[in-house]
Design an enzyme around this catalytic site. Structure first.
Site, PDB file in Angstrom:
ATOM      1  N   ILE A 163      -1.328 -12.744  -9.443  1.00 26.84           N
ATOM      2  CA  ILE A 163      -0.594 -11.586 -10.312  1.00 26.84           C
ATOM      3  C   ILE A 163       0.724 -12.292 -10.506  1.00 26.84           C
ATOM      4  CG2 ILE A 163       0.361  -9.347 -11.196  1.00 26.84           C
ATOM      5  CD1 ILE A 163      -2.500  -8.955  -9.702  1.00 26.84           C
TER       6      ILE A 163
ATOM      7  N   GLU B 246      -0.074  -0.628  -3.296  1.00 25.73           N
ATOM      8  CA  GLU B 246       0.476  -1.026  -2.020  1.00 25.73           C
ATOM      9  C   GLU B 246       1.375  -0.634  -1.159  1.00 25.73           C
ATOM     10  OE1 GLU B 246       4.342  -4.156  -3.616  1.00 25.73           O
ATOM     11  OE2 GLU B 246       3.315  -4.525  -1.509  1.00 25.73           O
TER      12      GLU B 246
ATOM     13  N   TYR C 251      -0.765 -12.127  -4.961  1.00 25.24           N
ATOM     14  CA  TYR C 251       0.180 -13.756  -5.729  1.00 25.24           C
ATOM     15  C   TYR C 251       0.365 -14.375  -6.560  1.00 25.24           C
ATOM     16  CZ  TYR C 251       2.019 -12.598  -0.087  1.00 25.24           C
ATOM     17  OH  TYR C 251       2.614 -12.309   0.378  1.00 25.24           O
TER      18      TYR C 251
ATOM     19  N   ASP D 273       7.261  -4.376 -10.111  1.00 25.53           N
ATOM     20  CA  ASP D 273       6.490  -2.438 -10.097  1.00 25.53           C
ATOM     21  C   ASP D 273       6.857  -1.666 -10.746  1.00 25.53           C
ATOM     22  OD1 ASP D 273       5.300  -3.671  -8.266  1.00 25.53           O
ATOM     23  OD2 ASP D 273       6.881  -2.576  -6.143  1.00 25.53           O
TER      24      ASP D 273
END
Ligand code: ATP
Ligand code: MG
Length: 494
Positions: free
Chosen positions: A388, A325, A386, A229
């Protein structure tokens, strides 16, 4: 502790910052024992000009509040942090022949984990002649689990792992038990632990370092930050981010194809980003096809999103939405989401997030079914998370992985502990784990130029809708319509 004074040449002058105005982010040393020439000086790198001196700090100055150039400076003075420059030291303080290292990977996957593992092994072995390196299996619990004992890592064992995604060591959440981990470290005679993981892993590393020092065990703890992230505080980049953007862009392209191929096609792509929307923002900028990008830092309502979508479908016949997300629509409760419920937690104690992609999809379907029952709207939701994060590192990330691994190894051999590694304004630094583990995560600056570029490139309106104090429905509609010049506000539900 060394005094820090920072100076930087600027157009022939020197700007000197008084030491008392600089916060020194010093890193603990194992012991102040005798140091000796590094094997790198003696044999392999006699003419090297790139050694770093012990205690060489560089300063980064950051204003906490954004301000335009030319505008009055904010009242709060800027934060001046001094970072310890990382790199190979001419004199090291750990005897390579005594080092017994262990490497552990924890938390979720990120592209490049195997490259970091490989390069730690290679650097220990070839740069410093360290011959004992354990691979700890499936996260912290691998220090004590009898089911999956540590494995021996040699250059031969790791030579080809960088081409694979994931981590050959395995990873897990939960399982942190300082006493048991300490027991495993003592049993194997480990005196240097390399932890590769995110915020939780670094918090664990801090607890472990404290337990080691209380037990009088001489064992260095070094971190390599892992978060796809890109939300680790202070450092510029984390490995895996670049690869993630590439794969995210591919998913966005597929969603665009779906959306443009259908009648009133709506593509929704959910991308990773629990606290920060860096992946969604960068992937949207990379794609250029995204019409609305929603990130956790910028509030929005599903109602405003639907109003915009209504307009967008009328004007263009398709729409592409990217949502991070960690987004939480302010009016989720109106769409049947129980926002008051206590969230479920994973084994590490992290809150499990509601699927915001499903939420957006449900809200869009509900809106059109209610407001325009005759209109054929086709919503396709893609969640590539998943796919990625399990991809092998791309070229840029591989370079970064090796740099981070080398910096971690140099730091341990130089005698440092309780540190993690990362680039700060392009310079590799050793940072105290205590700072990285306790500062709030980095976030996208919603007032910054990068977010402004996103809004300019997607043309998306302000979706904050019914958020208290935010623009009302009229403003959302008019912003959405401004591009096409159709500014008339229709009656509610028209
Ligand atoms: P990511 O969230 O990016 O996948 P992470 O490192 O934050 O990575 P977590 O599952 O939260 O992943 O934590 C990894 C490991 O660190 C787990 O073994 C967990 O038990 C341990 N851990 C997390 N928080 C703490 C803490 N406060 N103290 C001790 N150990 C912790
Ligand atoms: Mg985490």
């Amino acid at each position: 502790m060394a005094a820090a004074s920072a100076s930087a040449p600027y157009k022939g002058t020197t700007i000197v910052i008084p030491p008392e105005e600089v916060t020194l982010l010093d890193v603990p040393r194992m012991s102040e024992g005798s140091c000796f020439p590094s094997p790198l000086t003696a044999r392999r790198w006699p003419d090297n000009k790139n050694f770093v001196a012990h205690g060489d700090f560089f300063v980064r100055v950051r204003w906490s509040e954004p301000h335009s150039s030319g505008a009055a400076k904010p009242a709060t003075p800027p934060e001046r942090l001094a970072f310890l420059r990382a790199g190979p030291c001419e004199r090291i303080c750990r005897k390579p022949e005594d080092v017994r290292a262990a490497i552990v990977t924890c938390g979720g996957l990120a592209c490049g984990l195997n490259v970091v593992v490989r390069e730690i092994v290679m650097a220990l072995w070839f740069q410093y002649d360290v011959r004992t390196v354990f691979g700890i299996r499936k996260g912290y619990r691998g220090f004590y689990s009898e089911d999956e004992p540590p494995i021996e890592l040699t250059p031969k064992a790791v030579s080809a792992i960088h081409t694979e995604g994931g981590t050959v060591l395995g990873s897990s959440r939960g399982g942190f038990d300082a006493e048991k981990i300490l027991g495993g470290i003592k049993r194997l005679g480990i005196n240097a632990v390399f932890v590769i993981g995110g915020d939780g892993t670094h918090r664990g590393a801090l607890v472990l370092a404290k337990a080691l020092s209380e037990a009088g065990v001489d064992c260095a703890v070094a971190g390599v930050p892992k978060t796809i992230d890109r939300d680790i505080p202070m450092i510029d980049r984390t490995f895996g981010f670049d690869t993630a953007i590439e794969h995210a862009r591919h998913a966005i392209t597929c969603a665009h194809t779906e959306a443009t191929s259908a009648r009133n096609g709506v593509g929704i792509v959910k991308l990773m980003g629990r606290n920060a929307g860096f992946i969604a923002l960068h992937a949207s900028l990379a794609s250029r096809d995204v019409n609305a990008c929603l990130i956790p830092e910028v509030p929005f309502t599903l109602r405003a999103l639907n109003l915009w979508l209504d307009r967008r479908l009328k004007d263009r016949g398709h729409a592409l939405i990217v949502v991070a997300e960690g987004c939480s629509p302010a009016d989720a409760a109106e769409y049947g989401v129980d926002t008051a419920a206590e969230p479920e937690r994973d084994a590490s104690g992290n809150a499990k997030l509601a699927d915001v992609g499903e939420m957006v999809k449900g809200a869009v379907n509900k809106y059109f079914k209610t407001e325009h029952p005759g209109r054929d709207v086709n919503v396709k939701y893609i969640d590539p998370s998943y796919i990625i994060r399990s991809a092998p590192a791309n070229a840029t990330d591989s370079v970064l992985c090796a740099e981070l691994a080398f910096a971690a190894v140099h730091g341990v051999l130089a005698g440092y502990t309780e540190f993690t590694v990362g680039t700060v304004d392009g310079e590799m630094a050793w940072l105290p784990i205590s700072e990285v583990a306790t500062r709030p995560p980095r976030k996208v600056d919603s007032d910054g130029s990068q977010y402004a570029r996103l809004v300019l490139s997607t043309g998306q309106p302000d979706f904050s809708g019914s958020v208290p104090g935010a623009p009302a429905r009229e403003a959302v509609w008019q912003q959405a319509a401004a591009k096409t010049g159709k500014l008339a506000l229709p009656a509610d539900g028209a």
